[in-house]
Design an enzyme around this catalytic site. Structure first.
Site, PDB file in Angstrom:
ATOM      1  N   CYS A 171      -0.611   4.335  -5.304  1.00  0.00           N
ATOM      2  CA  CYS A 171      -1.424   3.344  -4.595  1.00  0.00           C
ATOM      3  C   CYS A 171      -1.806   3.849  -3.212  1.00  0.00           C
ATOM      4  CB  CYS A 171      -0.639   2.034  -4.495  1.00  0.00           C
ATOM      5  SG  CYS A 171      -1.480   0.790  -3.522  1.00  0.00           S
ATOM      6  N   CYS A 181      -1.648   1.196  -0.428  1.00  0.00           N
ATOM      7  CA  CYS A 181      -0.294   0.896   0.042  1.00  0.00           C
ATOM      8  C   CYS A 181       0.242   2.020   0.937  1.00  0.00           C
ATOM      9  CB  CYS A 181       0.686   0.754  -1.120  1.00  0.00           C
ATOM     10  SG  CYS A 181       0.058  -0.150  -2.520  1.00  0.00           S
ATOM     11  N   ASP A 182      -0.004   3.278   0.557  1.00  0.00           N
ATOM     12  CA  ASP A 182       0.721   4.387   1.177  1.00  0.00           C
ATOM     13  C   ASP A 182      -0.139   5.366   1.965  1.00  0.00           C
ATOM     14  OD1 ASP A 182       3.076   3.413   0.030  1.00  0.00           O
ATOM     15  OD2 ASP A 182       2.672   4.444  -1.854  1.00  0.00           O
TER      16      ASP A 182
END
Ligand code: NAP
Length: 321
Positions: A148, A151-152
């Site tokens: 993701c 997300c990261d």
């Protein structure tokens, strides 16, 4: 309430909650189903599952959902869906179902919060990212390996990252990563991309994006942090070691339908539905990526969710006549 008998405290088993319609999953399919069912005054209960908003919520910007000419954040769209469904009486609970009994009606669903009975059921449990299953992948997850970018991505400011895959997800997420990373190298197993033309053009022309064709990853190397990937060229057989700080894997998804194996008819892990979202059991409907291996778009999942709710409404009307 507990009953005291001498020194013995007996806690009566709480009765399972009984609802007309239960929706499993909080992605576009589940939330659209909840909206339509709420407007049909079914007071649906939706269990979110662990991934609130589904996969769409992990997408930084959704540019092809109608009505948002400038694009809309995936998580923002999920919140809007939820607010709209709740406005008409849908109840959204952060809870996960882990077993179902569809052999009799009402259907029984066991969730973290207890047992539920439901007169009709809409399965919108979505799909999860597929792993490469290569040495080092599990060990390096969270240390450099991710599924993701939204997300990261932030953790890779001015770092070198690798993206695996040649579909829309790989290019969309790869382009997103160029905001942070100093370079994004896409490893694809063929020499032509599967992604749509617009994304392809943008990615191929982006100065930070590079492509390595006909090449697969055979391992991920690192300790506390990811350091490199092992590669193999599928045409020449040449093996290599490519230094990188991060590895983002976007090679497709697998439907979250294990709970329904042997209970609903499936095809390749996807719940089989007809064009009215009926599954093999009357009163059970499926929508979104749990039942769709083909379109897998936010708009098509939302459409399937709405259709499932309309059919569930008719089913419940017929059943109560
Ligand atoms: P996908 O279209 O199935 O693409 C998966 C990619 O990973 C393919 O390029 C495939 O290679 C590659 N791959 C699969 N297994 C591999 C392996 N073991 N090792 C190396 N590479 C492997 O998946 P997706 O990109 O997640 O997209 C899924 C669906 O969502 C599609 O319908 C897509 O259109 C949609 N989507 C749409 C948008 C958008 O419209 N903005 C964004 C994201 C996703 P091959 O090409 O050789 O098969």
């Amino acid at each position: 309430m507990s009953v005291k008998e001498e020194n013995l405290v007996i806690t009566p088993k709480t009765e399972p909650r009984h609802v007309k319609l239960l929706v499993l999953g909080s992605g576009p399919a589940g939330l659209a189903a909840a909206l339509y069912a709420a407007r049909a005054e079914l007071a649906p209960l939706l269990l979110t599952g662990t991934e609130l908003g589904g996969q769409a919520a992990l997408t930084f910007s959704i540019e092809n959902y109608p009505g948002f000419p400038q694009g809309v954040g995936g998580a923002d769209l999920g919140e809007l869906f939820q607010k709209q469904a709740e406005r008409f009486g849908a109840q959204v609970e952060f809870d996960t179902a882990y077993s179902v009994d569809l052999s009799t009606r009402p259907f029984k669903v066991v969730a973290d919060s207890g047992e539920l009975l439901s007169d009709a059921l809409i399965v919108a449990t979505g799909a999860s990212p597929i792993h490469l299953n290569i040495p080092g992948e599990t060990e390096q997850t969270g240390k450099g390996v991710s599924y993701c970018a939204t997300c990261d991505g932030w953790f890779f400011k001015d770092k070198k990252v690798v993206v695996v895959g040649g579909g829309d997800s790989a290019l969309e997420e790869g382009l997103f990563l160029t905001r942070y990373a100093s370079s994004v190298t896409v490893f694809h197993r063929r020499d032509s991309l599967r992604a749509g033309a617009v994304l392809q053009k943008r990615a191929l022309e982006h100065p930070k994006m590079k492509f390595v064709w006909n090449t697969v990853l055979t391992g991920i190397v690192g300790g506390e942090k990811t350091e490199a990937v092992r590669t193999r060229n599928l045409l020449t057989g040449e093996e290599g070691l490519f230094p990188t700080d991060g590895v983002f894997i976007f090679i497709g998804h697998t439907p979250n339908t294990q709970m329904f194996a042997g209970k609903l008819e499936m095809q390749d892990g996807y719940i089989k539905v007809d064009d009215h979202m009926n599954t093999s059991i009357p009163g059970v409907y499926a929508a979104g990526e749990a039942a769709d291996s083909h379109f897998r778009q936010v708009v098509t999942s939302a459409g399937m969710g709405a259709a499932a709710a309309i059919e569930a409404t008719h089913f419940l009307e017929r059943e109560t006549v």
